[in-house]
Design a protein around this motif. Sequence first.
Motif, mmCIF file in Angstrom:
data_model
loop_
_atom_site.group_PDB
_atom_site.id
_atom_site.type_symbol
_atom_site.label_atom_id
_atom_site.label_comp_id
_atom_site.label_asym_id
_atom_site.label_seq_id
_atom_site.Cartn_x
_atom_site.Cartn_y
_atom_site.Cartn_z
ATOM 1 N N TYR A 90 0.832 -1.191 0.000
ATOM 2 C CA TYR A 90 0.000 0.000 0.000
ATOM 3 C C TYR A 90 0.876 1.253 0.000
ATOM 4 O O TYR A 90 2.053 1.207 0.304
ATOM 5 C CB TYR A 90 -0.893 0.054 1.253
ATOM 6 C CG TYR A 90 -1.655 -1.210 1.561
ATOM 7 C CD1 TYR A 90 -2.400 -1.854 0.583
ATOM 8 C CD2 TYR A 90 -1.647 -1.748 2.840
ATOM 9 C CE1 TYR A 90 -3.109 -3.018 0.871
ATOM 10 C CE2 TYR A 90 -2.352 -2.908 3.143
ATOM 11 C CZ TYR A 90 -3.081 -3.538 2.155
ATOM 12 O OH TYR A 90 -3.767 -4.673 2.440
ATOM 13 N N HIS A 125 -18.891 -3.673 -0.064
ATOM 14 C CA HIS A 125 -17.675 -3.013 0.410
ATOM 15 C C HIS A 125 -17.941 -2.484 1.811
ATOM 16 O O HIS A 125 -19.072 -2.119 2.147
ATOM 17 C CB HIS A 125 -17.291 -1.825 -0.481
ATOM 18 C CG HIS A 125 -16.792 -2.198 -1.846
ATOM 19 N ND1 HIS A 125 -15.677 -2.956 -2.050
ATOM 20 C CD2 HIS A 125 -17.265 -1.884 -3.084
ATOM 21 C CE1 HIS A 125 -15.464 -3.112 -3.355
ATOM 22 N NE2 HIS A 125 -16.423 -2.470 -3.997
ATOM 23 N N PHE A 131 -13.854 1.775 3.375
ATOM 24 C CA PHE A 131 -12.986 2.607 2.540
ATOM 25 C C PHE A 131 -13.821 3.274 1.450
ATOM 26 O O PHE A 131 -15.044 3.156 1.427
ATOM 27 C CB PHE A 131 -11.855 1.770 1.928
ATOM 28 C CG PHE A 131 -12.324 0.640 1.041
ATOM 29 C CD1 PHE A 131 -12.311 0.768 -0.334
ATOM 30 C CD2 PHE A 131 -12.782 -0.548 1.586
ATOM 31 C CE1 PHE A 131 -12.744 -0.271 -1.159
ATOM 32 C CE2 PHE A 131 -13.211 -1.591 0.780
ATOM 33 C CZ PHE A 131 -13.194 -1.452 -0.588
ATOM 34 N N GLU A 132 -13.139 3.991 0.550
ATOM 35 C CA GLU A 132 -13.798 4.654 -0.568
ATOM 36 C C GLU A 132 -13.302 4.059 -1.880
ATOM 37 O O GLU A 132 -12.134 3.655 -1.989
ATOM 38 C CB GLU A 132 -13.497 6.156 -0.559
ATOM 39 C CG GLU A 132 -13.967 6.842 0.707
ATOM 40 C CD GLU A 132 -13.763 8.349 0.663
ATOM 41 O OE1 GLU A 132 -14.759 9.068 0.506
ATOM 42 O OE2 GLU A 132 -12.610 8.789 0.795
ATOM 43 N N THR A 133 -14.170 4.001 -2.877
ATOM 44 C CA THR A 133 -13.752 3.610 -4.218
ATOM 45 C C THR A 133 -13.956 4.810 -5.146
ATOM 46 O O THR A 133 -14.970 5.500 -5.073
ATOM 47 C CB THR A 133 -14.540 2.407 -4.769
ATOM 48 O OG1 THR A 133 -15.895 2.790 -5.035
ATOM 49 C CG2 THR A 133 -14.523 1.249 -3.787
ATOM 50 N N THR A 176 -13.814 5.599 -9.200
ATOM 51 C CA THR A 176 -13.716 5.091 -10.563
ATOM 52 C C THR A 176 -13.637 6.269 -11.525
ATOM 53 O O THR A 176 -14.487 7.162 -11.488
ATOM 54 C CB THR A 176 -14.925 4.210 -10.923
ATOM 55 O OG1 THR A 176 -15.055 3.164 -9.950
ATOM 56 C CG2 THR A 176 -14.759 3.581 -12.299
ATOM 57 N N GLN A 199 -9.753 2.263 -11.258
ATOM 58 C CA GLN A 199 -10.432 2.264 -9.962
ATOM 59 C C GLN A 199 -9.389 2.338 -8.862
ATOM 60 O O GLN A 199 -8.423 1.560 -8.841
ATOM 61 C CB GLN A 199 -11.329 1.059 -9.740
ATOM 62 C CG GLN A 199 -12.090 1.211 -8.418
ATOM 63 C CD GLN A 199 -13.225 0.240 -8.226
ATOM 64 O OE1 GLN A 199 -13.072 -0.772 -7.558
ATOM 65 N NE2 GLN A 199 -14.378 0.528 -8.822
ATOM 66 N N TRP A 219 -8.782 2.555 -4.615
ATOM 67 C CA TRP A 219 -9.326 2.331 -3.275
ATOM 68 C C TRP A 219 -8.582 3.245 -2.312
ATOM 69 O O TRP A 219 -7.351 3.225 -2.245
ATOM 70 C CB TRP A 219 -9.148 0.884 -2.841
ATOM 71 C CG TRP A 219 -10.081 -0.091 -3.500
ATOM 72 C CD1 TRP A 219 -10.815 0.105 -4.631
ATOM 73 C CD2 TRP A 219 -10.356 -1.433 -3.067
ATOM 74 N NE1 TRP A 219 -11.532 -1.025 -4.939
ATOM 75 C CE2 TRP A 219 -11.268 -1.987 -3.988
ATOM 76 C CE3 TRP A 219 -9.911 -2.211 -2.004
ATOM 77 C CZ2 TRP A 219 -11.743 -3.295 -3.869
ATOM 78 C CZ3 TRP A 219 -10.385 -3.506 -1.879
ATOM 79 C CH2 TRP A 219 -11.300 -4.033 -2.798
ATOM 80 N N ASN A 233 -8.398 4.412 1.674
ATOM 81 C CA ASN A 233 -8.776 3.980 3.012
ATOM 82 C C ASN A 233 -9.479 5.090 3.792
ATOM 83 O O ASN A 233 -9.320 6.283 3.492
ATOM 84 C CB ASN A 233 -7.522 3.522 3.775
ATOM 85 C CG ASN A 233 -7.847 2.593 4.929
ATOM 86 O OD1 ASN A 233 -8.972 2.118 5.078
ATOM 87 N ND2 ASN A 233 -6.856 2.312 5.752
ATOM 88 N N GLN A 282 -7.381 -6.468 5.784
ATOM 89 C CA GLN A 282 -8.242 -6.582 4.606
ATOM 90 C C GLN A 282 -8.644 -8.024 4.370
ATOM 91 O O GLN A 282 -7.833 -8.948 4.478
ATOM 92 C CB GLN A 282 -7.525 -6.050 3.357
ATOM 93 C CG GLN A 282 -8.371 -6.162 2.082
ATOM 94 C CD GLN A 282 -7.679 -5.609 0.856
ATOM 95 O OE1 GLN A 282 -6.614 -4.999 0.963
ATOM 96 N NE2 GLN A 282 -8.260 -5.824 -0.301
ATOM 97 N N PRO A 332 -13.357 -7.487 -0.081
ATOM 98 C CA PRO A 332 -13.907 -6.135 -0.213
ATOM 99 C C PRO A 332 -14.112 -5.408 1.105
ATOM 100 O O PRO A 332 -14.774 -4.371 1.146
ATOM 101 C CB PRO A 332 -15.257 -6.391 -0.892
ATOM 102 C CG PRO A 332 -15.687 -7.711 -0.327
ATOM 103 C CD PRO A 332 -14.414 -8.518 -0.158
#
Length: 289
Positions: free
Chosen positions: A35, A62, A65-67, A69, A119, A121, A123, A261, A264
């Motif tokens: 990471y 999920h 966290f945030e995704t 795109t 995409q 990710w 945190n 983790q 997802p």
Amino acid sequence: MSTVRTLRHVIPSIATADGAGVKLRRSIGSQRGLYVDPFLMLDEFYSDNPDDYIAGFPPHPHRGFETVTYMLDGHMQHQDHLGNTGDLGPGSVQWMTAARGIIHSEMPQQTEGRMRGFQLWLNLPSTEKMKPASYRDIPASEVPAVPLASGAEVRVIAGTLQADGRSVDGPISPASAPLTTAPLYFDVRLPAGVSFTHALPPQLGGFAYVYEGEATIAGKPLPNRAAGVLDGGDEVRIDAGPNGARFLLLAARPISEPVVQYGPFVMNTREEIEQAIQDYQSGAFARAA
């Protein structure tokens, strides 16, 4: 006097598949623990062959966290259990804060042609992991494309661009979305031989990902389709190679918390992961609002 950031190390992207078999390349997050706090994963999907993307990403959960795109080419549709629907076309962005739980899908709205995008990710700190989920659909028209005197162009997705005596906020900025991680997300296009220099406060961690052409950071080469993790300093300078370069520049405030983790779900402890699995299996995600 500014200290220019150097290239700490390079993370090549590796070929993999996700969703229902969508072919992509993963750099950040390609191995467990690989990471760049708070960035957990960066995927690039790019194909002219519909067999590589047509199955899409059917409904999946999920938490924590945030995704983000970001589409370059093609058309996908987002749907989630909270009733949000978003159309992702060229230049548009989906910013989804999964937080305590969301079930969503991203499905192609085309049967031929190019599908290309990323995409990311991002945190969330422990204090925000169990907040209500939220979603924002950002059309291309809301993402500033800023031409610079050097011939470069910068699309400002998150954070604030300061260049040529101007200050340009992206749709995700401290003014519009005061996120704890204070992310900066630029898509930069450089003609051959042109450089891009930007302030990057020393408290932010960051990396660059070259997806067209080649570039150098502080004189060290950053190959195509690889993430270059930045060392300390308060300014970054990226120089395009002889064929120019397009790259993503990402930076954010580290969270400095444990990362546990499981697929997802991204939490701080194993117990929280077990709770996330239990909540999903019991239907608690679907009932969350």
